[in-house]
Scaffold this motif. Sequence first.
Motif, PDB file in Angstrom:
ATOM      1  N   ARG A 123       0.212  -1.090   0.014  1.00  0.00           N
ATOM      2  CA  ARG A 123      -0.406  -0.042   0.007  1.00  0.00           C
ATOM      3  C   ARG A 123       1.440   1.743  -0.058  1.00  0.00           C
ATOM      4  N   THR A 124       0.659   2.279  -0.963  1.00  0.00           N
ATOM      5  CA  THR A 124       1.056   3.539  -1.297  1.00  0.00           C
ATOM      6  C   THR A 124       0.237   4.930  -0.925  1.00  0.00           C
ATOM      7  N   GLY A 125       0.166   5.341   0.633  1.00  0.00           N
ATOM      8  CA  GLY A 125      -0.952   6.451   0.373  1.00  0.00           C
ATOM      9  C   GLY A 125      -2.597   5.475   0.339  1.00  0.00           C
ATOM     10  N   ASN A 126      -3.255   6.165  -0.346  1.00  0.00           N
ATOM     11  CA  ASN A 126      -4.586   5.549  -1.269  1.00  0.00           C
ATOM     12  C   ASN A 126      -4.576   4.153  -2.266  1.00  0.00           C
ATOM     13  N   VAL A 127      -3.077   3.830  -2.780  1.00  0.00           N
ATOM     14  CA  VAL A 127      -3.451   2.584  -3.549  1.00  0.00           C
ATOM     15  C   VAL A 127      -2.662   1.649  -3.193  1.00  0.00           C
ATOM     16  N   VAL A 128      -3.440   0.154  -3.452  1.00  0.00           N
ATOM     17  CA  VAL A 128      -3.177  -0.323  -3.103  1.00  0.00           C
ATOM     18  C   VAL A 128      -2.632  -1.504  -4.062  1.00  0.00           C
ATOM     19  N   VAL A 129      -1.807  -2.696  -4.052  1.00  0.00           N
ATOM     20  CA  VAL A 129      -0.736  -2.549  -5.872  1.00  0.00           C
ATOM     21  C   VAL A 129      -0.386  -4.724  -4.855  1.00  0.00           C
ATOM     22  N   LEU A 130      -1.135  -5.446  -5.745  1.00  0.00           N
ATOM     23  CA  LEU A 130      -0.747  -6.357  -5.774  1.00  0.00           C
ATOM     24  C   LEU A 130      -0.290  -7.390  -6.695  1.00  0.00           C
ATOM     25  N   LEU A 131       1.363  -7.401  -6.795  1.00  0.00           N
ATOM     26  CA  LEU A 131       1.709  -7.658  -7.347  1.00  0.00           C
ATOM     27  C   LEU A 131       2.374 -10.110  -6.790  1.00  0.00           C
ATOM     28  N   SER A 132       2.336 -10.577  -8.360  1.00  0.00           N
ATOM     29  CA  SER A 132       2.178 -12.079  -7.974  1.00  0.00           C
ATOM     30  C   SER A 132       3.077 -12.833  -9.609  1.00  0.00           C
ATOM     31  N   TYR A 133       4.697 -13.310  -8.446  1.00  0.00           N
ATOM     32  CA  TYR A 133       5.408 -13.440  -9.194  1.00  0.00           C
ATOM     33  C   TYR A 133       5.761 -15.383  -9.814  1.00  0.00           C
ATOM     34  N   ASN A 134       5.300 -16.162 -10.534  1.00  0.00           N
ATOM     35  CA  ASN A 134       5.958 -17.453 -10.119  1.00  0.00           C
ATOM     36  C   ASN A 134       6.056 -18.026 -11.701  1.00  0.00           C
ATOM     37  N   GLY A 135       6.488 -19.141 -11.655  1.00  0.00           N
ATOM     38  CA  GLY A 135       7.005 -19.877 -12.762  1.00  0.00           C
ATOM     39  C   GLY A 135       7.243 -21.599 -12.283  1.00  0.00           C
ATOM     40  N   ALA A 136       7.914 -22.167 -13.279  1.00  0.00           N
ATOM     41  CA  ALA A 136       7.546 -23.859 -13.223  1.00  0.00           C
ATOM     42  C   ALA A 136       8.691 -24.110 -14.292  1.00  0.00           C
TER      43      ALA A 136
END
Length: 243
Positions: A197-210
């Motif tokens: 969260r930065t201020g009034n913004v939520v950031v969702l990040l996903s990184y995956n691999g196989a």
Amino acid sequence: MQRSASRLSRILACAAVPVMLVAAGCSSGSDSGDKGSGSSDGASKSASAAPKPTPTKTVEAARFAKLPDVCKSVSAKTTASLVPKAKAKNGTTAESSDAGSRGGCSWNGLEDKGVKGSQYRWLDVSFYRYESDATLGSGQERAADNFAKELAKVQGTQGAKNLKTMTAGGVGDEANTVTYQLRKTDEDFTYASVVARTGNVVVLLSYNGAGYAGADAPSAKSITDGALKAAKEAVAAVAVANK
């Protein structure tokens, strides 16, 4: 007789004077009292009937007024290193009914390494911006509430193994990294999700691999490091977009 009549007239005249004065005095006092009582009652009723002003609730203004271009929030150099053979190098934009409040972008690709098998990678980033509202709270408060909810969702991923949550320092106002393994398409995937969260913004990040065709699955460290690098860039992009 004449003297008696004259004397009687004088007595009656003198007797009449105080009667008139007393009557006049009583009448004046009665009128004054009625007017005073009426005026007091009217003022009291007017004061009680006047509506009391309702205090206006004020909330802190939302820190950020807009979101960055999501597919450009992570640099091309970073996306190329995290997803070497991305199908769309510039990312694929997620559909949004309100681009000013939410948006997303993703990259995915399979890198063929010949006899060493293949490596699959997926990177996804989403933004959610919240306005200040007198009934719901400030944008920062609303974002903090949803930060907690989104973190709980990631932590509740069905089928996740070896799930760990760690505080991610230096990423916005608050951030956590959640790592885990998940079995999909008969392969073991390694995941790292960053909720920030930065201020009034939520950031969702996903990184995956196989790893496919005999290739080893990527290490948890490499996936986690990659997710954090991209998350820092995404969070920084919010401030840049609002300069």
